[in-house]
Design a protein around this motif. Sequence first.
Motif, PDB file in Angstrom:
ATOM      1  N   THR A  15       0.867  -1.194   0.000  1.00  0.00           N
ATOM      2  CA  THR A  15       0.000   0.000   0.000  1.00  0.00           C
ATOM      3  C   THR A  15       0.896   1.233   0.000  1.00  0.00           C
ATOM      4  O   THR A  15       2.101   1.150   0.297  1.00  0.00           O
ATOM      5  CB  THR A  15      -0.952   0.022   1.204  1.00  0.00           C
ATOM      6  N   GLN A  16       0.282   2.398  -0.328  1.00  0.00           N
ATOM      7  CA  GLN A  16       1.094   3.615  -0.390  1.00  0.00           C
ATOM      8  C   GLN A  16       0.258   4.849  -0.072  1.00  0.00           C
ATOM      9  O   GLN A  16      -0.962   4.829  -0.135  1.00  0.00           O
ATOM     10  CB  GLN A  16       1.715   3.765  -1.772  1.00  0.00           C
ATOM     11  N   ILE A  17       0.979   5.903   0.298  1.00  0.00           N
ATOM     12  CA  ILE A  17       0.387   7.233   0.530  1.00  0.00           C
ATOM     13  C   ILE A  17       1.219   8.243  -0.258  1.00  0.00           C
ATOM     14  O   ILE A  17       2.462   8.218  -0.200  1.00  0.00           O
ATOM     15  CB  ILE A  17       0.395   7.621   2.026  1.00  0.00           C
ATOM     16  N   ALA A  18       0.556   9.119  -0.965  1.00  0.00           N
ATOM     17  CA  ALA A  18       1.269  10.184  -1.673  1.00  0.00           C
ATOM     18  C   ALA A  18       1.565  11.298  -0.680  1.00  0.00           C
ATOM     19  O   ALA A  18       0.649  11.936  -0.150  1.00  0.00           O
ATOM     20  CB  ALA A  18       0.438  10.703  -2.833  1.00  0.00           C
ATOM     21  N   ALA A  19       2.834  11.545  -0.375  1.00  0.00           N
ATOM     22  CA  ALA A  19       3.249  12.618   0.537  1.00  0.00           C
ATOM     23  C   ALA A  19       3.520  13.868  -0.292  1.00  0.00           C
ATOM     24  O   ALA A  19       4.568  14.000  -0.927  1.00  0.00           O
ATOM     25  CB  ALA A  19       4.502  12.225   1.302  1.00  0.00           C
ATOM     26  N   LEU A  20       2.531  14.736  -0.331  1.00  0.00           N
ATOM     27  CA  LEU A  20       2.639  15.949  -1.140  1.00  0.00           C
ATOM     28  C   LEU A  20       2.728  17.172  -0.226  1.00  0.00           C
ATOM     29  O   LEU A  20       1.922  17.329   0.694  1.00  0.00           O
ATOM     30  CB  LEU A  20       1.431  16.080  -2.059  1.00  0.00           C
ATOM     31  N   VAL A  21       3.710  18.022  -0.458  1.00  0.00           N
ATOM     32  CA  VAL A  21       3.894  19.249   0.328  1.00  0.00           C
ATOM     33  C   VAL A  21       3.400  20.428  -0.501  1.00  0.00           C
ATOM     34  O   VAL A  21       3.925  20.672  -1.593  1.00  0.00           O
ATOM     35  CB  VAL A  21       5.373  19.465   0.700  1.00  0.00           C
ATOM     36  N   PRO A  22       2.383  21.133  -0.031  1.00  0.00           N
ATOM     37  CA  PRO A  22       1.886  22.273  -0.796  1.00  0.00           C
ATOM     38  C   PRO A  22       2.924  23.401  -0.839  1.00  0.00           C
ATOM     39  O   PRO A  22       3.645  23.638   0.122  1.00  0.00           O
ATOM     40  CB  PRO A  22       0.634  22.700  -0.027  1.00  0.00           C
ATOM     41  N   ASP A  23       2.990  24.070  -1.957  1.00  0.00           N
ATOM     42  CA  ASP A  23       3.911  25.195  -2.131  1.00  0.00           C
ATOM     43  C   ASP A  23       3.125  26.440  -2.485  1.00  0.00           C
ATOM     44  O   ASP A  23       2.063  26.382  -3.112  1.00  0.00           O
ATOM     45  CB  ASP A  23       4.907  24.911  -3.260  1.00  0.00           C
ATOM     46  N   VAL A  24       3.682  27.572  -2.087  1.00  0.00           N
ATOM     47  CA  VAL A  24       3.135  28.845  -2.546  1.00  0.00           C
ATOM     48  C   VAL A  24       3.662  29.084  -3.949  1.00  0.00           C
ATOM     49  O   VAL A  24       4.871  29.077  -4.184  1.00  0.00           O
ATOM     50  CB  VAL A  24       3.545  30.003  -1.613  1.00  0.00           C
ATOM     51  N   ILE A  25       2.778  29.318  -4.879  1.00  0.00           N
ATOM     52  CA  ILE A  25       3.219  29.535  -6.256  1.00  0.00           C
ATOM     53  C   ILE A  25       3.111  31.011  -6.669  1.00  0.00           C
ATOM     54  O   ILE A  25       3.616  31.408  -7.708  1.00  0.00           O
ATOM     55  CB  ILE A  25       2.416  28.657  -7.237  1.00  0.00           C
ATOM     56  N   SER A  26       2.466  31.802  -5.810  1.00  0.00           N
ATOM     57  CA  SER A  26       2.412  33.248  -6.043  1.00  0.00           C
ATOM     58  C   SER A  26       2.295  33.950  -4.706  1.00  0.00           C
ATOM     59  O   SER A  26       1.473  33.557  -3.860  1.00  0.00           O
ATOM     60  CB  SER A  26       1.225  33.623  -6.927  1.00  0.00           C
ATOM     61  N   GLY A  27       3.127  34.968  -4.501  1.00  0.00           N
ATOM     62  CA  GLY A  27       3.075  35.703  -3.229  1.00  0.00           C
ATOM     63  C   GLY A  27       1.968  36.727  -3.169  1.00  0.00           C
ATOM     64  O   GLY A  27       1.750  37.352  -2.133  1.00  0.00           O
ATOM     65  N   GLY A  28       1.257  36.915  -4.259  1.00  0.00           N
ATOM     66  CA  GLY A  28       0.209  37.928  -4.277  1.00  0.00           C
ATOM     67  C   GLY A  28       0.794  39.317  -4.494  1.00  0.00           C
ATOM     68  O   GLY A  28       1.990  39.493  -4.741  1.00  0.00           O
ATOM     69  N   THR A  29      -0.042  40.312  -4.377  1.00  0.00           N
ATOM     70  CA  THR A  29       0.399  41.692  -4.582  1.00  0.00           C
ATOM     71  C   THR A  29      -0.169  42.587  -3.491  1.00  0.00           C
ATOM     72  O   THR A  29      -1.211  42.288  -2.893  1.00  0.00           O
ATOM     73  CB  THR A  29      -0.038  42.222  -5.951  1.00  0.00           C
TER      74      THR A  29
END
Length: 301
Positions: A15-29
């Motif tokens: 069995t497996q688990i996808a270990a995904l780390v969210p990233d900020v892709i835009s800092g906004g304005t």
Amino acid sequence: VSVDVTNGSGCVSTTQIAALVPDVISGGTVNDPGSTICAGAAMPTLSSTASAVVSLFGMATAVPVYQWQFKLPADPGWTDIGLPTLTGVNLVTGTYTPAQTTLFRRVAFSSLLGISCDETPMTTGVITINVDTNRNPVITTPGGILTICSSDPLTFTGQNGVGGDTFAWYRNNAVMAGQTLSTFTATPTSLISGDDIKFEITTPAGCIYDTTVRVIVNADPIPRLTTPSAVICKNDTVVYTASNNGVVAGSTYVFKLDGVTQTAADGVVGNVFTTSAIATNTIVSVDVTNGSGCVSTTQIA
């Protein structure tokens, strides 16, 4: 992340688990107000115009966390303002008051279930808040004197203005018309004791800095000089009596005969001058000095 499980019979399953780390892709304005503020004044709110964007990878609960930072133009690194927060999209006025021109930015990290491990946070553009230089004005007078006699003029000099500044002078908080230079001379009798003189500098940015001094004005004596007769003969002995508006005590008296100071040997005793040296057109004068050191003169021809 996967795991192979082998039981006692040697059978294997995985069995497996996808270990995904969210990233900020835009800092906004963030809106740049393009502001110059006066020294000591609150800076305007730096308002968000677009929030940061987080790559969710199917994790709908991942959100951005914001950290505001500042630095001086010459500083190598950034300093945090407060702690990271989910709601800190804006830097609200009063949160931080810069004492000099300062740079600001907003940093965005990703957060999932309260945990942030974003190794590549994103920032907004850098915003510069210019701070007008406090002039710290000073008023000086010749010898630093602020106590004068009513017949004295007094020149006030305002200091620490720079090119482009404009000036104004106030007496008891009322602007003095026409006094727009860095110096101002009060003419004799124009001031009264307790007057407040204020020097105000307005900078090109519209910032106003001022300082105030208080003046003490002592009254001049009112000299009186009398003699028993207005008409005398040559070689007559004449008695001249001086006073400060009828009051003898508290003042000193200097008699002069045609501008020459007379002494006890010439017949001066206190406020009385007795002489036989009067000729036609002889001028007898007296300088009366009161307890404040103010001097006035009167004469009889």
